[in-house]
Design an enzyme around this catalytic site. Structure first.
Site, PDB file in Angstrom:
ATOM      1  N   ALA A   1       0.816  -1.209   0.000  1.00  0.00           N
ATOM      2  CA  ALA A   1       0.000   0.000   0.000  1.00  0.00           C
ATOM      3  C   ALA A   1       0.852   1.261   0.000  1.00  0.00           C
ATOM      4  CB  ALA A   1      -0.926   0.002   1.217  1.00  0.00           C
TER       5      ALA A   1
ATOM      6  N   GLY B   1      -0.006  -5.555   0.423  1.00  0.00           N
ATOM      7  CA  GLY B   1      -1.004  -5.550  -0.635  1.00  0.00           C
ATOM      8  C   GLY B   1      -0.487  -6.138  -1.929  1.00  0.00           C
TER       9      GLY B   1
ATOM     10  N   GLU C   1      -1.078  -9.732  -1.586  1.00  0.00           N
ATOM     11  CA  GLU C   1      -2.527  -9.958  -1.662  1.00  0.00           C
ATOM     12  C   GLU C   1      -3.003  -9.905  -3.113  1.00  0.00           C
ATOM     13  OE1 GLU C   1      -4.679  -8.518   2.322  1.00  0.00           O
ATOM     14  OE2 GLU C   1      -3.406  -6.961   1.462  1.00  0.00           O
TER      15      GLU C   1
ATOM     16  N   GLU D   1       2.041  -6.111   7.240  1.00  0.00           N
ATOM     17  CA  GLU D   1       1.106  -5.111   7.768  1.00  0.00           C
ATOM     18  C   GLU D   1       1.140  -5.021   9.288  1.00  0.00           C
ATOM     19  OE1 GLU D   1      -0.660  -6.210   3.745  1.00  0.00           O
ATOM     20  OE2 GLU D   1       0.434  -7.215   5.365  1.00  0.00           O
TER      21      GLU D   1
END
Length: 726
Positions: free
Chosen positions: A61, A102, A105, A125
């Site tokens: 992110a 992310g 992910e 995270e």
């Protein structure tokens, strides 16, 4: 942004382009979504490859967007991943460099994953006080099982592609040409059933002892990450993956994510994230990180092979820098060599890939000598002898005579005057303090101490070296104790005063550990040795045979003094090394501690001797009297410009002194507690203990409170002293 192209008749290529690490910014998310829609609408496209520009897939992110306008969060990453996973055209992730947070992910939302062998993947995270919020806690357990998912998610660790392949996170690894291999895989997948490749359609394989596994993970986290919220919430999310259908688990994941992302701990950890990057951008009156031209270090020397010298040598070798290690006698050289080789053997076993696990490759980088003349051609020297000014000056006189004029001369000192050491050389501009932390080959922090005449090039070179050693360099000014140890003094001093007044060492340590420290203060002192502080106090004339007759036992120069640590040393209680210190141990050198009845009896006798009336001291007072004086000293350091900003102090304490990262560091913590409260408590204790100067509130703290207690990022604008040490 994300660039769309067609590399063959049937394969669409979506390339993430957001230097340097292709973070998932608003523009990148929009680009991915547009690319997926375009590929879906084009009948000629049969498959899609997702990759990152410049050899990096995606590092996750865009953290700066966490506090941004909610409209900038659309499209949501989770929605893009769901769309990609539901695609009836196979999507292949071509992972190079990193796939973190992310980024991983996104890869888990693809139907196939292929990685370059040196790529690293992970879900870090948790280190930002949150959890993977785009399906990571729900997809990963379905792919690799509960045990592996708990380890990866709660630790935030990065793993090499080889481990990811074994776990099943990636389907294939290649040495090179990752995108080409991904295109070939995409073509093979065209026309094959996609349903079995959708992780969301899988069920979690729950072991029979699931509850025991989750309970054990919880106990481990509570011990290793004391006080941290996000790892425990991650366990909750994984539990949801085992109990709920995928869609329901995703809703719970989003609820938990939203709770964490707005928490105080997440804010503190984001502050620490950016603070770590801010300290790299140092500035002095004569230069800064932009203008200083750092020189490469091809060869180095380490003088002294004690505990610190050994660790420094290993750090340099791990960075690929050949080292000449020097001692002053053959016995010490042999002992040091044996210790260094043992450490390098441990390092070799941890290297990846396996072909690097060759001890001889590392051992060959160290040359051992007794002869200073052999240092004539090295680029940089790190002196790591005993903490004694006369001894260090003698070493630097020899270095001035034998080293080439352009060599950098570093002193590994925890608090001695760098300018005094530099004064015996003909090149003070090339002299700098490098305060490593023990064990030096493990600890991340390096205090880079600028002397009055240290050049910007010297600072820049050592800061670049710190990065090469995988350490966080923080530039500080020159004063006794620099930043870290100077702040440690009032912390230790006031903890001992608590013992005089009624506390026990284990009570103080329990409160500090519940606050988040991995080890309480008295356990730390036992580990390092009570004799270390005793020698420092003796050199300052605070204890020992040179103390003037008639000196009050509990006062020095009109200031309160606690002689308890001195008395323990005189009783042979040096800590773990002797099996007895503030605690007792099963044997000398042991690590398992227990409260010692001898200490309890000793403290009782001490209080009677000095007619000290004891009382119950609650945990709030323990925190306030231990940590607020430390913080107060931090404000004095900022006032004197020994540190450039609160970020520097916070990073020093997080990475050098075990301050719990989820509180942001001592200065950020003070702001979250409320500067008016810190000031009020210090005023209260200063009035109660007028002979304890560390309790007297600093002028900067008072000024900040009078200015409305601005956020730490604004503190440096409140005052900028004329007597700057930076």
């Amino acid at each position: 942004m994300a660039r769309y192209s067609c590399e063959s008749q049937s394969v669409a290529l979506i390339t993430l382009t957001n230097p340097p690490v292709n973070a998932l910014s608003y523009a990148v998310r929009q680009g991915i979504l547009a690319g997926l829609r375009k590929a879906s609408a084009d009948p000629a496209v049969k498959s899609v490859v997702l990759c990152g520009a410049n050899g990096k897939f995606c590092a996750g992110a865009e953290i700066s967007e966490f506090n941004s306008d909610p409209t900038r969060r659309l499209p949501m990453l989770v929605d893009i991943i769901n769309l990609m996973e539901k695609s009836d055209k196979p999507v292949v992730a071509a992972i190079e460099g990193v796939a973190l947070g992310g980024g991983l992910e996104v890869a888990l939302g693809c139907h196939y994953r292929i990685a370059q062998c040196q790529a690293k993947v992970g879900l870090p995270e948790v280190t930002l006080g949150i959890l993977p919020g785009a399906g990571g806690t729900q997809r990963l357990p379905r792919l690799v099982g509960v045990n592996a998912a708990l380890d990866i998610i709660t630790s935030g660790r990065h793993m090499l592609a080889s481990e990811a392949l074994k776990l099943g996170i990636v389907d294939e690894i290649v040495d090179s040409n990752t995108v080409e291999a991904a295109i070939a895989l995409a073509k093979k997948a065209e026309g094959l059933p996609i349903g079995p490749r959708r992780i969301c359609s899988k069920t979690v394989q729950c072991p029979d002892n699931l509850e025991a596994i989750l309970d054990e993970a919880t106990k481990k986290i509570k011990k290793q990450a004391r006080g941290a919220l996000s790892p425990l919430v991650c366990i909750q999310a994984v539990r949801m993956a085992t109990q709920l259908p995928f869609s329901e688990g995703m809703k719970k994941e989003r609820e938990l994510f939203n709770t964490l992302v707005t928490s105080g701990q997440a804010s503190a950890l984001r502050y620490a994230f950016f603070a770590q990057r801010a300290v790299e951008k140092w500035t002095t009156p004569s230069g800064n990180w932009k203008t200083a031209v750092a020189l490469p270090i091809h060869t180095a020397a380490v003088i002294g092979l004690g505990t610190m010298g050994r660790g420094i040598t290993v750090s340099l070798v791990k960075a690929g820098i050949p080292v000449i290690a020097l001692e002053d006698n053959q016995r010490q050289l042999d002992i040091g060599k044996k210790a260094v080789e043992a450490l390098l053997g441990q390092v070799a076993q941890k290297l990846e890939p396996p072909e690097n696990k060759n001890d001889s490759n590392l051992l060959s980088r160290v040359k051992y000598t007794l002869n200073f003349a052999e240092l004539r051609d090295v680029d940089l020297v790190i002196e790591a002898v005993f903490e004694d000014m006369m001894l260090k000056k003698g070493v630097f006189r020899k270095l001035t005579a034998v080293c080439k004029p352009e060599a950098f001369l570093c002193t590994n000192t925890s608090g001695l005057d760098v300018d005094q050491i530099a004064s015996v050389t003909t090149r003070p501009e090339r002299v700098i303090g490098t305060h490593f932390f023990a064990p030096a080959h493990v600890m991340k922090l390096l205090e880079v101490v600028r002397g009055h005449r240290t050049s910007p090039q010297t600072i820049g070179t050592v800061m670049k070296l710190a990065k090469a050693l995988n350490k966080i360099g923080v530039v500080v000014g020159n004063c006794p104790g620099f930043v870290g140890n100077r702040m440690l003094a009032p912390y230790s001093e006031n903890a001992c005063f608590l013992l005089e007044e009624g506390s026990q060492p284990e009570e103080v340590d329990r409160v500090l550990e519940e606050f988040g420290f991995a080890m309480g203060l008295f356990r730390v002192i036992d580990l390092s040795g009570l004799d270390v502080g005793w020698r420092s106090r003796r050199e300052k004339g605070l204890t020992g045979p040179e103390l003037p007759p008639g000196t009050p036992p509990r006062s020095r120069n009109g200031k309160r003094y606690c002689p308890i640590p001195d008395l323990l040393v005189e009783n042979g209680r040096l800590g773990q090394k002797t099996g007895k210190g503030w605690y007792q141990y099963v044997k000398p050198g042991g690590r398992v501690s227990s409260p010692d009845p001898w200490i309890q009896d000793f403290l009782k006798s001490y209080r009677l001797t000095h007619n000290i009336k004891t009382r119950y001291i609650d945990q709030d007072e323990i925190i306030e009297r231990c940590l607020y004086p430390l913080i107060n000293e931090g404000f004095k350091i900022l006032e004197e410009d020994i540190a450039a900003g609160p970020e520097d102090i916070d990073i020093i304490y997080i990475y050098g002194y075990g301050w719990p990262k989820h509180t942001g560091g001592p200065m950020y913590y003070a702001w979250t507690v409320g500067l008016p409260k810190v000031l009020s408590k210090l005023e209260k204790y200063s009035e109660a203990y007028p002979d304890v100067p560390s309790m007297k509130p600093s002028n900067l703290l008072r000024k900040l409170v009078s200015n409305g207690s601005p956020s730490p990022s604004q503190w440096r604008t409140v005052t900028r002293p004329s007597n700057s040490k930076l």
